[in-house]
Design an enzyme around this catalytic site. Structure first.
Site, short mmCIF file in Angstrom:
data_model
loop_
_atom_site.label_atom_id
_atom_site.label_comp_id
_atom_site.label_asym_id
_atom_site.label_seq_id
_atom_site.Cartn_x
_atom_site.Cartn_y
_atom_site.Cartn_z
N HIS A 184 -17.41 6.91 -9.80
CA HIS A 184 -17.83 5.55 -10.08
C HIS A 184 -17.20 5.03 -11.36
CE1 HIS A 184 -21.80 6.17 -7.60
NE2 HIS A 184 -20.71 6.21 -6.86
N GLU A 233 0.85 -1.20 0.00
CA GLU A 233 0.00 0.00 0.00
C GLU A 233 0.88 1.24 0.00
OE1 GLU A 233 -2.30 2.94 -0.21
OE2 GLU A 233 -3.17 0.94 -0.43
#
Length: 614
Positions: free
Chosen positions: A550, A77
């Site tokens: 989105h 990450e």
């Protein structure tokens, strides 16, 4: 959050100078929750794991958590802890819409600890604008910066998914167990909501059964008064309130207060980090490499063998005995595939990248939903107004009662296909293009919201979103250097059909607002009363529309031989072995509405397939 039996309110009373996020980080430093799993690994040293997961975001932490119950797993990450790097803005629900770097303009206020700083190329059909597209760079990914809406798509949408990828395990009833495995829902607390016109019926059997998923899902415990009026306006369009809610496979023709990823016990954000790494507890097999960037997927012949990473400018390799799982997001996943040698051969050759797998679909087929707003000053109170006028009261309600405007992002949403009265104006090309979508796939979503206006006023906001966009964008590279940002073309309004649907959607939103004209104060703020004709509305929409975050389908799932397909129905990358893509980029299309729950479903489904060797 609860810490060793203490509620947030109790901690806040004794440590009032610390934010919720700072308290979390202080306790993590003592490793009270995560033991050794998030203890800093030996950065810079090559290590071998069964699985290496690139990206500790929504999908990445979910699949890593499940796999680590049976194997050794490394998570790479690039970011750190959002509770520390973004504080209460990412922890307290009421601040979700106030995160500064969600600004979509190129001059957005940067927070490079939390955001990848992606900026698109100029959108030629959307006013020539460049768009900053925030994406979470933190443990939790975009589940740490989204606006918390949590619902599922439709039966027809998932059937379309199953048909396109040639795998009927993606139908609604077949994926429902994975939806349930990922999340647990609480019934609404009507005594706390205690707001006229905010009661409803719901279907709790869509969740739970014998499973208790880690993501905490709930209805807002506080409802904005302005939203109840806007909900009334939406219902005036002839869209009845749902009796089941938005998680049972139905969207079109219903209106409902949307469930959100908020833990109602303490009114804090439920992200992939708090759910899969706190509610479940971190498995012994999981090691997280935070503040570490994946720079290249490494191959032996055609098999992914590991990942080259950097920590504090030191480069080293994490080896995967079984698989590498790419969960870097809609922009990050295709970018890393390309610089690693997977993508269109012409692009790879241009930058002297050795071709591992010639896949024309990498970075293509980008779907992105857009939204645009009707805004009016209204006479009703709102949460934003209450916070602005009396922040001390709002804080007290939140910390003492887990209630009030800070406790929720209360939204009423509704979906529809454009009705025949407006549909009759569509061109034949638009009507034909829209026939691709199943009958229960809505074309527009309406979202009721409210915000603080100038001089203590309230702004009522009614937005319309394109949930069946026909324009397509792309992600590519301009260098073999993984540190060079990807080239992102969102493709907004490149298909004229989107403009026609947008004009109709804005007209419907305006119609809904005008039905509650008794609460309007003064002229329309946006787009303004002078914007009347279709041409004027289209011009407004093209210059004002923005993303609802989105985007998806840039590493599309599909059948072998489909020129757009990058992964198969088990998320395996075509042309290589030992590599999967598991995030929203692997969707074959962007599902209608808000995709958070579908991302979790996909992570659970693929984890199950890997564990069971299917």
């Amino acid at each position: 959050m609860r810490f060793l039996g203490l509620a947030c309110a109790d901690i806040a009373t004794t440590a009032a100078q610390l934010s919720v996020g700072q308290l979390c980080v202080a306790l993590w430093s003592l490793q009270l929750f995560f033991g050794e799993a998030l203890a800093q690994p030996a950065f810079g040293q090559p290590v071998t794991y069964d699985y290496v997961v690139i990206g500790g975001g929504t999908a990445g932490l979910a699949i890593a958590s499940r796999l680590a119950q049976v194997a050794s797993v490394a998570v790479i990450e690039a970011g750190g802890f959002y509770e520390q790097d973004n504080g209460n803005l990412s922890t307290i629900p009421g601040y979700a819409t106030a995160i500064p770097f969600l600004d979509t303009t190129p001059s957005y206020p940067r927070n490079s600890l939390m955001d990848w700083d992606y900026v698109s190329v100029p959108q030629t059909e959307a006013g020539g604008r460049q768009i900053h597209y925030a994406q979470g760079k933190t443990l939790g990914g975009s589940s740490a910066i989204n606006t918390l809406a949590f619902h599922r798509a439709t039966y027809g949408a998932y059937q379309k998914w199953a048909d396109l990828v040639g795998d009927q395990s993606y139908t609604f009833w077949n994926i429902l167990p994975f939806f349930k495995k990922s999340a647990f829902s609480y019934p609404p607390n009507f005594p706390k909501r205690n707001t006229p016109n905010a009661t409803f019926t719901y279907d709790l059997t869509a969740f739970n059964d014998f499973l208790r998923g880690p993501v905490q899902v709930s209805w807002a415990q506080w409802v904005d008064p302005t939203i109840t009026w806007l909900a009334k306006g939406i219902r005036s369009l002839g869209l009845p309130q749902s009796v089941l809610g938005l998680n049972s496979g139905f969207l079109t023709g219903t209106g409902a207060y949307v469930t959100t990823s908020v833990d109602p016990c303490d009114a804090t954000r439920s992200s992939s980090r708090t759910s899969y790494m706190e509610k479940i507890g971190v498995p012994a097999g999981l090691q997280v490499y935070h503040h570490t960037r994946a720079t290249k997927i490494l191959f032996s012949s055609k098999r992914a063998k590991g990942v080259q990473v950097t920590t504090n400018d030191k480069s080293y390799t994490l080896t995967a005995k079984r698989e590498v799982i790419l969960s870097a997001g809609v922009f990050g996943s295709p970018h890393l595939l390309l610089v690693s040698g997977i993508g269109p051969a012409a692009t790879l050759n241009k930058y002297n990248i050795p071709v591992i797998s010639n896949l024309a679909g990498v970075g293509q087929n980008l779907w992105d939903q857009l939204y645009f707003q009707i805004i009016n000053v209204v006479s009703t109170p709102s949460g934003g107004q209450e916070i602005a006028l009396d922040p001390a009261k709002a804080n007290k309600q939140y910390y003492k009662q887990q209630w009030g405007p800070l406790s929720s992002v209360s939204a009423y949403i509704s979906f529809e296909k454009i009705p025949s009265t407006l549909r009759s104006t569509f061109s034949r090309a638009t009507k034909v293009a829209l026939e691709w979508f199943p009958a229960d796939w809505p074309e527009v979503e309406y979202v009721a919201g409210a915000a603080a206006g100038p001089n203590g006023s309230t702004l009522g906001v009614l937005s319309a979103s394109l949930t069946a966009p026909l324009s397509r964008g792309s992600v590519t590279i301009k260098s073999a250097d993984p540190a060079t940002p990807p080239v992102i073309d969102l493709g907004w309004f490149t298909n004229p059909a989107d403009g026609e649907v947008a004009v109709a959607g804005l007209k419907r939103a305006r119609q809904a607002f005008n039905s509650i004209s008794s609460i309007k104060v003064g002229p329309e703020v946006a787009p303004g009363d002078a914007v009347k004709t279709d041409a004027q509305i289209l011009a407004f929409v093209k210059n004002a529309a923005t993303q609802i975050w989105h985007a998806g389908a840039t590493c599309s799932m599909g059948k072998n031989g489909d020129k757009r397909a990058v992964v198969d129905s088990r998320a395996k990358v075509f042309g290589v072995e030992g590599l999967r893509v598991v995030d929203a980029s692997a969707f074959p299309f962007m599902v209608p509405g808000h995709p958070q729950s579908t991302v979790y479903m996909l992570a659970e489904k693929i984890a199950d397939a890997i564990i069971k060797r299917r």
